[in-house]
Design a protein around this motif. Structure first.
Motif, mmCIF file in Angstrom:
data_model
loop_
_atom_site.group_PDB
_atom_site.id
_atom_site.type_symbol
_atom_site.label_atom_id
_atom_site.label_comp_id
_atom_site.label_asym_id
_atom_site.label_seq_id
_atom_site.Cartn_x
_atom_site.Cartn_y
_atom_site.Cartn_z
ATOM 1 N N GLN A 14 25.710 45.916 26.399
ATOM 2 C CA GLN A 14 26.990 46.551 26.669
ATOM 3 C C GLN A 14 27.112 46.880 28.140
ATOM 4 O OE1 GLN A 14 27.166 49.929 24.002
ATOM 5 N NE2 GLN A 14 28.974 49.016 23.094
ATOM 6 N N TRP A 15 28.330 46.888 28.629
ATOM 7 C CA TRP A 15 28.605 47.290 30.000
ATOM 8 C C TRP A 15 29.156 48.698 29.991
ATOM 9 C CZ3 TRP A 15 31.425 42.908 33.111
ATOM 10 C CH2 TRP A 15 30.529 41.857 33.304
ATOM 11 N N SER A 16 28.868 49.427 31.051
ATOM 12 C CA SER A 16 29.476 50.746 31.203
ATOM 13 C C SER A 16 30.911 50.558 31.677
ATOM 14 C CB SER A 16 28.690 51.573 32.228
ATOM 15 O OG SER A 16 28.882 51.047 33.520
ATOM 16 N N GLY A 17 31.660 51.644 31.684
ATOM 17 C CA GLY A 17 33.037 51.580 32.147
ATOM 18 C C GLY A 17 33.130 51.143 33.597
ATOM 19 N N VAL A 18 32.153 51.574 34.408
ATOM 20 C CA VAL A 18 32.156 51.215 35.829
ATOM 21 C C VAL A 18 31.947 49.716 36.002
ATOM 22 C CG1 VAL A 18 30.933 51.539 38.017
ATOM 23 C CG2 VAL A 18 31.351 53.491 36.532
ATOM 24 N N GLU A 19 31.030 49.142 35.247
ATOM 25 C CA GLU A 19 30.772 47.708 35.350
ATOM 26 C C GLU A 19 31.981 46.893 34.894
ATOM 27 O OE1 GLU A 19 27.338 47.989 32.901
ATOM 28 O OE2 GLU A 19 25.986 47.571 34.570
ATOM 29 N N THR A 20 32.627 47.342 33.829
ATOM 30 C CA THR A 20 33.820 46.652 33.337
ATOM 31 C C THR A 20 34.937 46.710 34.371
ATOM 32 O OG1 THR A 20 33.206 47.232 31.073
ATOM 33 C CG2 THR A 20 35.469 46.537 31.434
ATOM 34 N N LEU A 21 35.142 47.885 34.950
ATOM 35 C CA LEU A 21 36.174 48.045 35.971
ATOM 36 C C LEU A 21 35.870 47.185 37.199
ATOM 37 C CD1 LEU A 21 38.742 49.501 36.870
ATOM 38 C CD2 LEU A 21 37.308 51.321 37.760
ATOM 39 N N LEU A 22 34.609 47.137 37.602
ATOM 40 C CA LEU A 22 34.223 46.327 38.754
ATOM 41 C C LEU A 22 34.471 44.840 38.493
ATOM 42 C CD1 LEU A 22 32.991 46.342 41.563
ATOM 43 C CD2 LEU A 22 30.750 46.167 40.501
ATOM 44 N N ALA A 23 34.193 44.382 37.265
ATOM 45 C CA ALA A 23 34.461 42.986 36.921
ATOM 46 C C ALA A 23 35.961 42.694 36.967
ATOM 47 C CB ALA A 23 33.901 42.656 35.537
ATOM 48 N N GLU A 75 40.531 40.249 39.862
ATOM 49 C CA GLU A 75 41.836 40.378 40.513
ATOM 50 C C GLU A 75 41.790 39.865 41.954
ATOM 51 O OE1 GLU A 75 44.820 41.192 39.315
ATOM 52 O OE2 GLU A 75 43.930 41.354 37.327
ATOM 53 N N VAL A 76 40.715 40.181 42.681
ATOM 54 C CA VAL A 76 40.580 39.704 44.056
ATOM 55 C C VAL A 76 40.454 38.184 44.079
ATOM 56 C CG1 VAL A 76 39.068 39.723 46.087
ATOM 57 C CG2 VAL A 76 39.638 41.868 44.944
ATOM 58 N N ALA A 77 39.650 37.637 43.169
ATOM 59 C CA ALA A 77 39.484 36.179 43.112
ATOM 60 C C ALA A 77 40.801 35.505 42.737
ATOM 61 C CB ALA A 77 38.396 35.819 42.109
ATOM 62 N N LEU A 78 41.542 36.094 41.800
ATOM 63 C CA LEU A 78 42.821 35.518 41.403
ATOM 64 C C LEU A 78 43.836 35.605 42.539
ATOM 65 C CD1 LEU A 78 44.318 34.170 39.099
ATOM 66 C CD2 LEU A 78 44.978 36.434 38.293
ATOM 67 N N LEU A 84 46.900 32.827 46.675
ATOM 68 C CA LEU A 84 47.202 32.729 48.099
ATOM 69 C C LEU A 84 46.940 31.313 48.623
ATOM 70 C CD1 LEU A 84 48.043 34.307 50.651
ATOM 71 C CD2 LEU A 84 45.621 34.701 51.053
ATOM 72 N N VAL A 85 45.832 30.735 48.230
ATOM 73 C CA VAL A 85 45.515 29.366 48.663
ATOM 74 C C VAL A 85 46.548 28.394 48.108
ATOM 75 C CG1 VAL A 85 43.829 27.499 48.412
ATOM 76 C CG2 VAL A 85 43.051 29.785 48.991
ATOM 77 N N ALA A 86 46.913 28.576 46.819
ATOM 78 C CA ALA A 86 47.897 27.683 46.204
ATOM 79 C C ALA A 86 49.269 27.844 46.857
ATOM 80 C CB ALA A 86 47.990 27.965 44.706
ATOM 81 N N PHE A 140 40.450 28.849 38.424
ATOM 82 C CA PHE A 140 39.991 30.236 38.447
ATOM 83 C C PHE A 140 39.031 30.471 37.288
ATOM 84 C CE2 PHE A 140 40.649 34.519 36.652
ATOM 85 C CZ PHE A 140 40.050 35.243 37.666
ATOM 86 N N GLN A 141 37.858 31.015 37.589
ATOM 87 C CA GLN A 141 36.863 31.327 36.569
ATOM 88 C C GLN A 141 36.648 32.838 36.528
ATOM 89 O OE1 GLN A 141 35.297 29.273 34.450
ATOM 90 N NE2 GLN A 141 36.438 27.535 35.248
#
Length: 110
Positions: A38-47, A52-55, A60-62, A71-72
């Motif tokens: 399981q992930w903690s709330g912090v890990e889930t939020l960080l993911a 969002e940054v990767a998307l 932006l590139v597109a 996008f993965q």
């Protein structure tokens, strides 16, 4: 009982983890699957933030005429990767007619 439900980053859980000897830790980690934990709330939020940054970079590139690639999203425990998930099938004409009242009166194509 209450200790089982403490988050992994809590002071108590950290103290217990630090008190385990190296030999016991190695024995307990044999066959372990941290990717299924399981992930903690912090890990889930960080993911989510990372995705969002990767998307945003992807869009932006597109938008600037580049080829961003696919996008993965960050893999999360308990959720199979997109390639392992069943591919989504399109709706048949009959299913579309059942869902959309505008299509119900149209003649069926042979």
């Amino acid at each position: 009982m209450l200790l089982e439900h403490l988050p992994p980053e809590s002071a108590t859980t950290t103290a217990i983890r630090n008190s385990i000897s190296a030999a016991d830790l190695e024995r307990m980690s044999e066959g372990a699957r941290p990717d299924l934990g399981q992930w903690s709330g912090v890990e889930t939020l960080l993911a989510q933030v990372k995705d969002e940054v990767a998307l945003l970079r992807h869009v932006l590139v597109a938008a600037n005429g580049g080829k961003p690639g696919e996008f993965q999203p960050t893999p999360r425990p308990g959720i199979p990767p997109k390639s392992a998930a069943k591919q989504r099938k399109g709706l048949t004409d009959e299913q579309r007619r059942a869902l959309d009242p505008r299509l119900r009166n149209q003649p069926k194509e042979a």
